[in-house]
Design a protein around this motif. Structure first.
Motif, PDB file in Angstrom:
ATOM      1  N   ASP A   1       2.079   5.724  -6.193  1.00 39.83           N
ATOM      2  CA  ASP A   1       3.235   4.821  -6.164  1.00 39.83           C
ATOM      3  C   ASP A   1       4.426   5.471  -5.467  1.00 39.83           C
ATOM      4  O   ASP A   1       5.153   4.809  -4.714  1.00 39.83           O
ATOM      5  CB  ASP A   1       3.622   4.407  -7.586  1.00 39.83           C
ATOM      6  CG  ASP A   1       2.597   3.483  -8.223  1.00 39.83           C
ATOM      7  OD1 ASP A   1       1.790   2.886  -7.472  1.00 39.83           O
ATOM      8  OD2 ASP A   1       2.593   3.356  -9.458  1.00 39.83           O
ATOM      9  N   ASP A   2       4.608   6.767  -5.699  1.00 40.80           N
ATOM     10  CA  ASP A   2       5.720   7.474  -5.056  1.00 40.80           C
ATOM     11  C   ASP A   2       5.535   7.497  -3.546  1.00 40.80           C
ATOM     12  O   ASP A   2       6.484   7.289  -2.783  1.00 40.80           O
ATOM     13  CB  ASP A   2       5.792   8.905  -5.597  1.00 40.80           C
ATOM     14  CG  ASP A   2       6.913   9.700  -4.950  1.00 40.80           C
ATOM     15  OD1 ASP A   2       8.089   9.306  -5.093  1.00 40.80           O
ATOM     16  OD2 ASP A   2       6.616  10.705  -4.270  1.00 40.80           O
TER      17      ASP A   2
ATOM     18  N   ASP B   1       6.312   4.021  -2.175  1.00 43.95           N
ATOM     19  CA  ASP B   1       7.762   3.751  -2.205  1.00 43.95           C
ATOM     20  C   ASP B   1       8.466   4.447  -1.045  1.00 43.95           C
ATOM     21  O   ASP B   1       9.343   3.875  -0.394  1.00 43.95           O
ATOM     22  CB  ASP B   1       8.366   4.227  -3.530  1.00 43.95           C
ATOM     23  CG  ASP B   1       8.003   3.316  -4.693  1.00 43.95           C
ATOM     24  OD1 ASP B   1       7.569   2.169  -4.447  1.00 43.95           O
ATOM     25  OD2 ASP B   1       8.140   3.761  -5.852  1.00 43.95           O
ATOM     26  N   ARG B   2       8.055   5.705  -0.780  1.00 48.08           N
ATOM     27  CA  ARG B   2       8.719   6.486   0.265  1.00 48.08           C
ATOM     28  C   ARG B   2       8.408   5.991   1.669  1.00 48.08           C
ATOM     29  O   ARG B   2       9.115   6.327   2.620  1.00 48.08           O
ATOM     30  CB  ARG B   2       8.349   7.964   0.123  1.00 48.08           C
ATOM     31  CG  ARG B   2       9.051   8.648  -1.040  1.00 48.08           C
ATOM     32  CD  ARG B   2       8.800  10.145  -1.079  1.00 48.08           C
ATOM     33  NE  ARG B   2       7.446  10.474  -1.528  1.00 48.08           N
ATOM     34  CZ  ARG B   2       6.497  10.952  -0.744  1.00 48.08           C
ATOM     35  NH1 ARG B   2       6.736  11.147   0.551  1.00 48.08           N
ATOM     36  NH2 ARG B   2       5.305  11.251  -1.235  1.00 48.08           N
TER      37      ARG B   2
ATOM     38  N   GLN C   1       7.997   2.655   2.511  1.00 48.11           N
ATOM     39  CA  GLN C   1       8.342   1.242   2.698  1.00 48.11           C
ATOM     40  C   GLN C   1       8.970   1.018   4.067  1.00 48.11           C
ATOM     41  O   GLN C   1       8.649   0.051   4.757  1.00 48.11           O
ATOM     42  CB  GLN C   1       9.307   0.792   1.590  1.00 48.11           C
ATOM     43  CG  GLN C   1       8.650   0.409   0.288  1.00 48.11           C
ATOM     44  CD  GLN C   1       8.159  -1.028   0.293  1.00 48.11           C
ATOM     45  OE1 GLN C   1       8.797  -1.916   0.858  1.00 48.11           O
ATOM     46  NE2 GLN C   1       7.019  -1.257  -0.349  1.00 48.11           N
TER      47      GLN C   1
END
Length: 253
Positions: free
Chosen positions: A68-69, A72-73, A75
């Motif tokens: 998930d990290d 997110d980074r 996007q």
């Protein structure tokens, strides 16, 4: 494709997981497939041909929070890459689509019977489509398939004669992973979507697969032969690299 170096987490021998979920990228909700790979040493993110889905390959045992990290980074990277895919990918009355590299306006005739044809209306290229409006996509894809076959059969015959190699068959498909293929027994297949590209690109694709009749590889001799058959090969390859995914993004269903 975007990759990030990542050390794999040692795990016991367990079945590898494949997870399907959706990922919100800006205002779009994208199907995402996450696959574990024991040999992977990094996270690899790929946009599928056509820009309709995402695929993520991760080291086995990587924690969800790390996945998930990573997403997110990246996007911003996804937003930039997905921006090249036209939002006008739906076939509709009044929309626009290319035939042999020339943009055509789509015009639904309103008639239940008739043929799909390319015409000029007051100097404007138009694709006229009859039948039910809900079936426009299917009728256009059938028309493109017929036009692609017509072009490619002529080009294949010309290039095959130049290298004195026989061709057993030429078929049209809607493949996403490759634009064409050549089997060991001289059966050639092509993605009919290539007919939306400029003529030089169509010619290059025909030359590429015909060259495989003589050189079943991608070595120096193959590329030399390909360029001999299609002198504008580099121009065509560059066009496909820049615009090919946009042809896959058009939804004919």
């Amino acid at each position: 494709m975007f990759a990030l170096l990542k050390k794999p987490i040692r795990t016991k021998s367990r079945p590898l997981e494949t997870v399907k979920r959706t990922l919100d990228v800006g205002t779009r909700s994208m199907p995402l497939t996450i696959k574990e790979n024991r040999r992977a040493t990094r996270i690899t993110l790929r946009i599928e041909p056509g820009g309709r889905a995402l695929a993520l390959t991760v080291p086995a045992g990587l924690r969800k929070v790390e996945i998930d990290d990573f997403l997110d980074r990246h996007q911003g990277w996804l937003l930039t890459k997905l921006a090249k895919f036209s939002t006008e990918s739906e076939v509709r009355d009044g929309g626009q689509i290319a035939l042999r590299g020339v943009p055509h306006r789509i015009e639904h005739t309103g008639s239940l019977r008739g043929i799909t044809e390319a015409v000029a209306v007051d100097g404007e290229p138009v694709l006229r489509v009859s039948g039910l409006e809900d079936h426009m996509g299917r009728r256009l894809s059938a028309f493109f398939k017929k036009e692609a076959r017509k072009d490619l059969e002529i080009l294949v015959a010309r290039h095959a004669a130049a290298i004195r190699k026989p061709v057993k068959s030429v078929s049209m498909k809607d493949t996403r992973s490759r634009w064409g293929s050549c089997s060991w027994d001289a059966n050639l297949s092509f993605s009919w979507r290539i007919v939306m590209a400029p003529p030089v690109v169509i010619d290059y694709l025909a030359a590429h697969e015909v060259a495989h009749l003589k050189e079943m590889n991608h070595g120096p001799k193959f590329w030399a032969l390909c360029k001999e058959l299609c002198p504008r090969m580099e121009e065509a390859r560059k066009w496909l690299k820049q615009h090919g995914s946009q042809l896959h993004a058009i939804d004919f269903e």
